[in-house]
Design an enzyme around this catalytic site. Structure first.
Site, PDB file in Angstrom:
ATOM      1  N   HIS A   1       8.211   8.963   1.852  1.00 39.90           N
ATOM      2  CA  HIS A   1       6.783   8.649   1.973  1.00 39.90           C
ATOM      3  C   HIS A   1       6.189   9.366   3.194  1.00 39.90           C
ATOM      4  O   HIS A   1       5.117   9.959   3.104  1.00 39.90           O
ATOM      5  CB  HIS A   1       6.578   7.143   2.191  1.00 39.90           C
ATOM      6  CG  HIS A   1       6.886   6.281   1.011  1.00 39.90           C
ATOM      7  ND1 HIS A   1       7.666   5.159   1.100  1.00 39.90           N
ATOM      8  CD2 HIS A   1       6.492   6.362  -0.291  1.00 39.90           C
ATOM      9  CE1 HIS A   1       7.745   4.575  -0.085  1.00 39.90           C
ATOM     10  NE2 HIS A   1       7.062   5.297  -0.959  1.00 39.90           N
TER      11      HIS A   1
ATOM     12  N   LYS B   1       4.501  -6.457  -8.975  1.00 43.91           N
ATOM     13  CA  LYS B   1       5.721  -6.069  -8.265  1.00 43.91           C
ATOM     14  C   LYS B   1       6.069  -7.142  -7.251  1.00 43.91           C
ATOM     15  O   LYS B   1       5.221  -7.532  -6.452  1.00 43.91           O
ATOM     16  CB  LYS B   1       5.453  -4.749  -7.512  1.00 43.91           C
ATOM     17  CG  LYS B   1       6.327  -3.607  -7.950  1.00 43.91           C
ATOM     18  CD  LYS B   1       6.070  -2.390  -7.085  1.00 43.91           C
ATOM     19  CE  LYS B   1       6.869  -1.196  -7.547  1.00 43.91           C
ATOM     20  NZ  LYS B   1       6.621  -0.004  -6.740  1.00 43.91           N
TER      21      LYS B   1
ATOM     22  N   ARG C   1       8.790  13.099  -7.733  1.00 42.56           N
ATOM     23  CA  ARG C   1      10.186  13.353  -7.399  1.00 42.56           C
ATOM     24  C   ARG C   1      10.936  14.002  -8.543  1.00 42.56           C
ATOM     25  O   ARG C   1      11.761  14.872  -8.356  1.00 42.56           O
ATOM     26  CB  ARG C   1      10.896  12.050  -7.022  1.00 42.56           C
ATOM     27  CG  ARG C   1      10.532  11.549  -5.660  1.00 42.56           C
ATOM     28  CD  ARG C   1      10.847  10.106  -5.517  1.00 42.56           C
ATOM     29  NE  ARG C   1       9.966   9.302  -6.342  1.00 42.56           N
ATOM     30  CZ  ARG C   1       9.888   7.986  -6.307  1.00 42.56           C
ATOM     31  NH1 ARG C   1      10.677   7.321  -5.497  1.00 42.56           N
ATOM     32  NH2 ARG C   1       9.044   7.337  -7.071  1.00 42.56           N
TER      33      ARG C   1
ATOM     34  N   SER D   1      12.085   3.415  -2.423  1.00 39.20           N
ATOM     35  CA  SER D   1      12.171   2.137  -1.696  1.00 39.20           C
ATOM     36  C   SER D   1      13.272   1.274  -2.312  1.00 39.20           C
ATOM     37  O   SER D   1      14.022   0.601  -1.591  1.00 39.20           O
ATOM     38  CB  SER D   1      10.837   1.396  -1.761  1.00 39.20           C
ATOM     39  OG  SER D   1       9.830   2.142  -1.155  1.00 39.20           O
TER      40      SER D   1
HETATM   41  P1  ADP Z   1       4.109   2.820  -6.178  1.00 35.45           P
HETATM   42  O1  ADP Z   1       4.626   1.442  -6.432  1.00 35.45           O
HETATM   43  O2  ADP Z   1       2.618   2.921  -6.199  1.00 35.45           O
HETATM   44  O3  ADP Z   1       4.763   3.928  -6.950  1.00 35.45           O
HETATM   45  P2  ADP Z   1       5.697   3.634  -3.918  1.00 35.45           P
HETATM   46  O4  ADP Z   1       5.643   2.995  -2.562  1.00 35.45           O
HETATM   47  O5  ADP Z   1       6.942   3.495  -4.688  1.00 35.45           O
HETATM   48  O6  ADP Z   1       4.446   3.063  -4.647  1.00 35.45           O
HETATM   49  O7  ADP Z   1       5.358   5.184  -3.801  1.00 35.45           O
HETATM   50  C1  ADP Z   1       4.155   5.627  -3.249  1.00 35.45           C
HETATM   51  C2  ADP Z   1       4.021   7.126  -3.479  1.00 35.45           C
HETATM   52  O8  ADP Z   1       5.010   7.822  -2.766  1.00 35.45           O
HETATM   53  C3  ADP Z   1       4.167   7.543  -4.935  1.00 35.45           C
HETATM   54  O9  ADP Z   1       3.279   8.605  -5.200  1.00 35.45           O
HETATM   55  C4  ADP Z   1       5.589   8.040  -5.012  1.00 35.45           C
HETATM   56  O10 ADP Z   1       5.767   8.991  -6.039  1.00 35.45           O
HETATM   57  C5  ADP Z   1       5.726   8.672  -3.651  1.00 35.45           C
HETATM   58  N1  ADP Z   1       7.112   8.731  -3.206  1.00 35.45           N
HETATM   59  C6  ADP Z   1       7.997   7.725  -3.135  1.00 35.45           C
HETATM   60  N2  ADP Z   1       9.185   8.154  -2.670  1.00 35.45           N
HETATM   61  C7  ADP Z   1       9.053   9.482  -2.463  1.00 35.45           C
HETATM   62  C8  ADP Z   1       9.929  10.523  -2.033  1.00 35.45           C
HETATM   63  N3  ADP Z   1      11.206  10.282  -1.728  1.00 35.45           N
HETATM   64  N4  ADP Z   1       9.439  11.778  -1.947  1.00 35.45           N
HETATM   65  C9  ADP Z   1       8.162  12.026  -2.285  1.00 35.45           C
HETATM   66  N5  ADP Z   1       7.281  11.112  -2.713  1.00 35.45           N
HETATM   67  C10 ADP Z   1       7.712   9.856  -2.804  1.00 35.45           C
END
Ligand code: ADP
Length: 158
Positions: free
Chosen positions: A17, A41, A90, A128
């Site tokens: 992130h 969630k 990803r 996460s």
């Molecule tokens: P959501 O529940 O909205 O998907 P997340 O917290 O899981 O929220 O992810 C927020 C954003 O960060 C999303 O666009 C996700 O694709 C991106 N993201 C999560 N992990 C990574 C990573 N390792 N590399 C790049 N982008 C990521």
């Protein structure tokens, strides 16, 4: 002045992130990290805890702000005078859901554009949920999350 919103659950924020947020901050004048209250969630961390951990992880900079939101993303984007939503990709598996959300948001507000940023190869496997799973079984999460989150995760899962 172009403002971009990076939305997500950030439960917890990971190095992946942070990579996306920093890269967005290099392109746009200002970045707002939008932490979503997602009723679908079940989060490990409360909304307040997520806001605090993201603020601490990113550190103080006048280019990046952190705010929580409940409701429509496009409305949050408008509220911050932004026009751009940044999402990370990803793998191909991310694409279907992201494509649907981008189309939906476009339908809700055609002036808001969704821009996708490819995950850096070193974080492409990181999520996460993966981090929580490793931490739950006592694995080493050093470098996968910022130091403040490492401690918070250990406490939350102790
Ligand atoms: P959501 O529940 O909205 O998907 P997340 O917290 O899981 O929220 O992810 C927020 C954003 O960060 C999303 O666009 C996700 O694709 C991106 N993201 C999560 N992990 C990574 C990573 N390792 N590399 C790049 N982008 C990521």
């Amino acid at each position: 002045m172009t403002i971009a919103v990076v939305p997500g659950s950030f439960d917890p924020i990971t190095a992946g992130h942070i990579d996306i947020i920093k890269r967005a901050a290099e392109i746009y004048d200002e970045v707002v990290v939008g932490i979503v209250v997602n009723p679908n969630k079940r989060c490990l961390f409360s909304l307040d805890a997520r806001v605090d951990m993201v603020k601490e992880a990113i550190g103080w900079t006048d280019k990046i702000r952190v705010d929580a939101f409940d409701g429509l993303l496009v409305e949050f984007v408008r509220m911050h005078d932004a026009r751009v939503i940044i999402r990370g990709l990803r793998a191909v598996s991310d694409f279907e859901h992201e494509f649907q959300m981008a189309q939906l948001n476009r339908r809700l507000d055609p002036e808001v554009e969704t821009i996708f940023v490819m995950a850096s190869p070193e974080y492409a496997y990181l999520s996460s949920s993966i981090v929580k799973e490793i931490a739950r079984y006592g694995g080493n999460i050093n470098g996968l999350v910022p130091p403040n989150v490492e401690k918070l995760l250990r406490d939350a899962l102790a």
